[in-house]
Design an enzyme around this catalytic site. Structure first.
Site, PDB file in Angstrom:
ATOM      1  N   GLU A 184      -4.812  -6.054   2.833  1.00  0.00           N
ATOM      2  CA  GLU A 184      -3.653  -6.902   3.218  1.00  0.00           C
ATOM      3  C   GLU A 184      -3.847  -8.334   3.230  1.00  0.00           C
ATOM      4  OE1 GLU A 184      -5.250  -4.501   5.092  1.00  0.00           O
ATOM      5  OE2 GLU A 184      -3.689  -2.801   5.472  1.00  0.00           O
TER       6      GLU A 184
ATOM      7  N   HIS B 227      -0.589   0.362  16.126  1.00  0.00           N
ATOM      8  CA  HIS B 227       0.636   0.431  15.089  1.00  0.00           C
ATOM      9  C   HIS B 227       2.033   0.483  16.042  1.00  0.00           C
ATOM     10  CE1 HIS B 227      -3.080   2.555  13.153  1.00  0.00           C
ATOM     11  NE2 HIS B 227      -2.298   2.747  11.912  1.00  0.00           N
TER      12      HIS B 227
ATOM     13  N   PHE C 228       2.270  -1.354   8.748  1.00  0.00           N
ATOM     14  CA  PHE C 228       2.906  -1.557  10.012  1.00  0.00           C
ATOM     15  C   PHE C 228       2.624  -3.028  10.503  1.00  0.00           C
ATOM     16  CE2 PHE C 228       1.731   2.860   9.891  1.00  0.00           C
ATOM     17  CZ  PHE C 228       2.330   3.459  10.691  1.00  0.00           C
TER      18      PHE C 228
ATOM     19  N   ASP D  57       1.515  -4.298  12.685  1.00  0.00           N
ATOM     20  CA  ASP D  57       0.328  -4.710  13.275  1.00  0.00           C
ATOM     21  C   ASP D  57      -0.800  -5.185  12.124  1.00  0.00           C
ATOM     22  OD1 ASP D  57       0.454  -2.791  16.075  1.00  0.00           O
ATOM     23  OD2 ASP D  57       1.571  -2.161  14.532  1.00  0.00           O
ATOM     24  N   PHE D  58      -0.651  -4.956  11.046  1.00  0.00           N
ATOM     25  CA  PHE D  58      -1.676  -5.033  10.007  1.00  0.00           C
ATOM     26  C   PHE D  58      -1.453  -6.511   9.395  1.00  0.00           C
ATOM     27  CE2 PHE D  58      -1.463  -0.418   8.685  1.00  0.00           C
ATOM     28  CZ  PHE D  58      -1.878  -0.063   9.525  1.00  0.00           C
TER      29      PHE D  58
ATOM     30  N   GLU E 155       0.866  -1.192   0.062  1.00  0.00           N
ATOM     31  CA  GLU E 155      -0.023   0.082  -0.078  1.00  0.00           C
ATOM     32  C   GLU E 155       0.844   1.280  -0.088  1.00  0.00           C
ATOM     33  OE1 GLU E 155      -2.327  -0.879   3.705  1.00  0.00           O
ATOM     34  OE2 GLU E 155      -3.019  -2.586   2.837  1.00  0.00           O
TER      35      GLU E 155
END
Lengths: 328, 344
Positions: free
Chosen positions: A60, A129, A83, A85-86, A29
């Site tokens: 994602e 994040h 990030f 986290d994603f 992205e």
């Protein structure tokens, strides 16, 4: 040797490998004109074009799934999670698919792919994040998990990761992006699965990863002035982990402290300590093997709270002094 | 088929005599008989799988595709041998239609070392990567995003192969279905999405799981052509897939085809069919069975007679029985190889 930042070193590795191998492409992205959320892929769209710097919708799971599909038919994708986290959005494609495809199909499939993921706290990005999820990823057989702490290691490990025939989770730490170090021009690799002794010492072995390596080295220099000599080992690769180097070190120092930013419960420090207590190094331990880890909480937003959530230099210093003086 | 996007693909020759349609599609008698024969092989494989399970010879679970044979054969006779395929766990029929070695499939089903996956995958994960069969997926919808990547790679390499991904009506409600259709359409990727709507996602009736039917119409949201076909009519499936693959292969982007069909067996071995009636199952078997219907057309046209049809089915059973013999005589995987294949 030229100096460059950790971020530039990773970009250099991607750049060089895309020049060298036309199968390599980036997918993620905002990696094109924007250059990625941290600017890591800045300039790559102009150099390599939109086909090889493939900007995606915000999807994602399908970014990782598409990387896997392309890898299965001979490409060498490097996917970016904006990030770390994603990555949790993609666990099916990563954990159920990429990690298992070779095994499930009896060794017939290969999935040479890299998933880059900036992790860690310290930027005020709060709970979604800022995570350090390496322990979660290293639990899944079939994945390799890499997390460099220096620009030199970052470039060398990225080149190894792209050339590796397996899915590699490449963890970057956001606080390291601007750190500088010497990075050779041209092609060199840092092997996956080989740790490095970043500092020699006789009194205590500390195993730490990514930004904790930097913090620990600072504290180690300070304490050296007081006669406490700390040995600092950076595993560099979390899976496969080079435990032999740690065992050797503990046999020499007789003391072990493992430091990570990731939450303590289920964290990889437990894995290292089990490797030590289950090995010949156990007989050499003169003190309990200890760990210093992130608190078992999500990362808070407030500056002071965020700082207190993960080990800082003063925490590391306090812990080393406690071990050195036998007060644990 | 219309050039413009978001048009429903209409089979050109739906009207008129059945065999005349086949002729217009340039199908010879031999090819039509082969369609029939392969559908029989799939049916016999699934019946045998069920029997082996009842005999206690199967270690794990299985998801049988009896009743859905026309989708498999109609699709894989329309695509090229070198096209890629990804599918999900009701996939035995697809692989047989694609030309898989029945012996190695059966060996995998019985967990043997001679199986396609050396006994590591079982019924749910049969793959033959060398034959561009990228494997069956145990996660509903899990293979769909991978088809985007395969399509992307084919486009980047400027190859004229396509990627076919088959999934069920249940998978169409997974988020990755929408992500993948969007991305594939956005980049005009050579992916043929095939939704086998067999009316149930495990026990959940498609009408209770899907806000708006048909599923294929969702393609319009992504500017993609779509078709909705009788999945129990092998010729209609074939004709639609010919049209769809032509579109996909020409570089004009993906197509979504929904084929309505029905599975005779339960979802898996735990299924006691509490969510549907025996009458419903019998009705499909009696009136809409893909093999009986196609056989009726071939008989009517005099392409073969009852005796020949019975002979073909007997031969199909023979192939399956031989595969069972092969599988049963095959060695188990060596325990010393337990940790192999995790990493390359």
């Amino acid at each position: 040797m030229p100096e460059m930042t950790y971020l530039e070193a990773i970009r250099q590795a991607l750049w060089d490998e895309m020049k060298r191998d036309e199968r390599v492409f980036l997918i993620g992205e905002d990696i094109g004109r924007y250059g990625g959320a941290f600017g890591l892929t800045h300039g790559m769209l102009d150099e390599f074009g939109p086909e090889r710097v493939r900007e995606t919708p915000i999807s994602e799971p399908t970014i990782v799934g598409a990387a896997l599909g392309a890898a299965l038919v001979g490409m060498r994708p490097v996917a970016e999670m904006m990030f770390m986290d994603f990555t949790l959005l993609t666990l099916d494609q990563l954990g159920n698919q990429a990690a298992k495809v070779r095994f499930m199909f009896g060794g017939k499939a290969t999935a040479p792919m890299v998933i880059r993921m900036p992790g860690g706290s310290g930027t005020g990005a709060a709970a979604q994040h800022s995570q350090s999820l390496e322990s979660l990823l290293m639990h899944i057989p079939g994945l390799k998990v890499v997390n460099p702490s220096t620009p030199y290691d970052a470039k060398g490990l990225m080149l190894s990761s792209i050339r590796d025939p397996n899915p590699v989770c490449f963890i970057e730490h956001k606080l390291l992006y601007k750190t500088k170090g010497e990075v050779p021009e041209g092609d060199y690799t840092v092997p996956i699965g080989v740790s490095e002794v970043k500092r020699q010492g006789r009194d205590l072995t500390i195993v730490a990863n990514n930004v904790m390596v930097v913090r620990t080295l600072k504290v180690a220099e300070k304490l050296a002035g007081e006669g406490i000599e700390v040995e600092v080992i950076d595993p560099r690769t979390m899976r496969p982990m080079d435990t032999e180097t740690i065992i050797e070190s503990v046999c020499k120092t007789g003391r072990l402290l493992v430091i990570h930013e990731a939450c303590q419960t289920g964290g990889w420090a437990g894995e290292v300590i089990a490797a030590i207590t289950g090995s010949r190094a156990f007989d050499y331990l003169d003190a309990p093997a200890r760990r210093l880890a992130g608190k078992d909480i999500p990362i808070p937003y407030n500056r002071a709270l965020e700082r207190a959530a993960v080990p800082q230099e003063e925490d590391i210093e306090r812990e080393i002094r406690a071990i050195a003086s036998g007060q644990y | 088929m219309q050039e413009a996007k978001s048009k429903k693909i209409e089979p050109r020759t739906t009207k008129g005599d059945y065999i005349a349609r086949a002729r217009r599609l340039n199908l010879s008698d031999e090819q039509l008989v082969e369609f029939f024969s392969t559908m029989c092989t799939i049916r016999q494989f699934e019946l045998m799988a069920d029997k082996l399970y009842a005999m206690g010879k199967v270690h794990g679970t299985m998801h049988l595709s009896a009743g859905q044979e026309a989708v498999a054969v109609g699709t894989f006779r329309a695509v090229r041998v070198d096209d890629y395929v990804l599918n999900h766990h009701r996939g035995h029929g697809h692989f047989i239609a694609k030309g898989a070695d029945i012996n190695r499939m059966m060996a995998e089903f019985l967990g043997k070392d001679t199986g396609y996956c050396r006994g590591r995958g079982g019924s749910m994960h049969i793959a033959d990567v060398e034959a561009n069969n990228l494997g069956a997926n145990g996660i509903v919808g899990g293979g769909i995003p991978q088809s985007v990547g395969v399509g992307l790679a084919l486009q980047m390499k400027k190859l004229d192969q396509i990627c076919v991904v088959l999934f069920g009506d249940g998978a169409a409600n997974e988020g990755v279905f929408h992500e993948s259709l969007n991305m594939a359409a956005l980049w005009s990727l050579p992916v043929l999405f095939i939704c086998e709507n067999n009316k149930y996602g495990m026990s959940m009736d498609v009408e209770h799981a899907t806000a708006k039917l048909p599923i294929a119409q969702r393609a319009e949201a992504y500017g993609m052509p779509w078709a909705y076909v009788d999945g129990n009519d092998v010729l209609e499936v074939y004709e639609t897939m010919i049209e769809a693959t032509r579109h996909v292969r020409s570089g004009r982007g993906p197509v979504l085809v929904e084929a309505v069909t029905y599975r005779y067996f339960g979802h898996s071995k735990s299924d006691r069919n509490l969510y549907r009636t025996k009458d419903e199952i019998e009705d499909w078997k009696k009136h809409r069975d893909p093999i009986l219907r196609f056989k009726g057309h071939l008989l009517h046209a005099g392409i073969f007679d009852e005796a020949k049809a019975a002979e073909i089915d007997a031969e199909a059973l023979n192939v399956i029985e031989k595969a069972v013999e092969f599988a049963e005589a095959s060695p188990e995987p060596d325990l010393s190889t337990l940790t192999e294949f995790v990493y390359a």
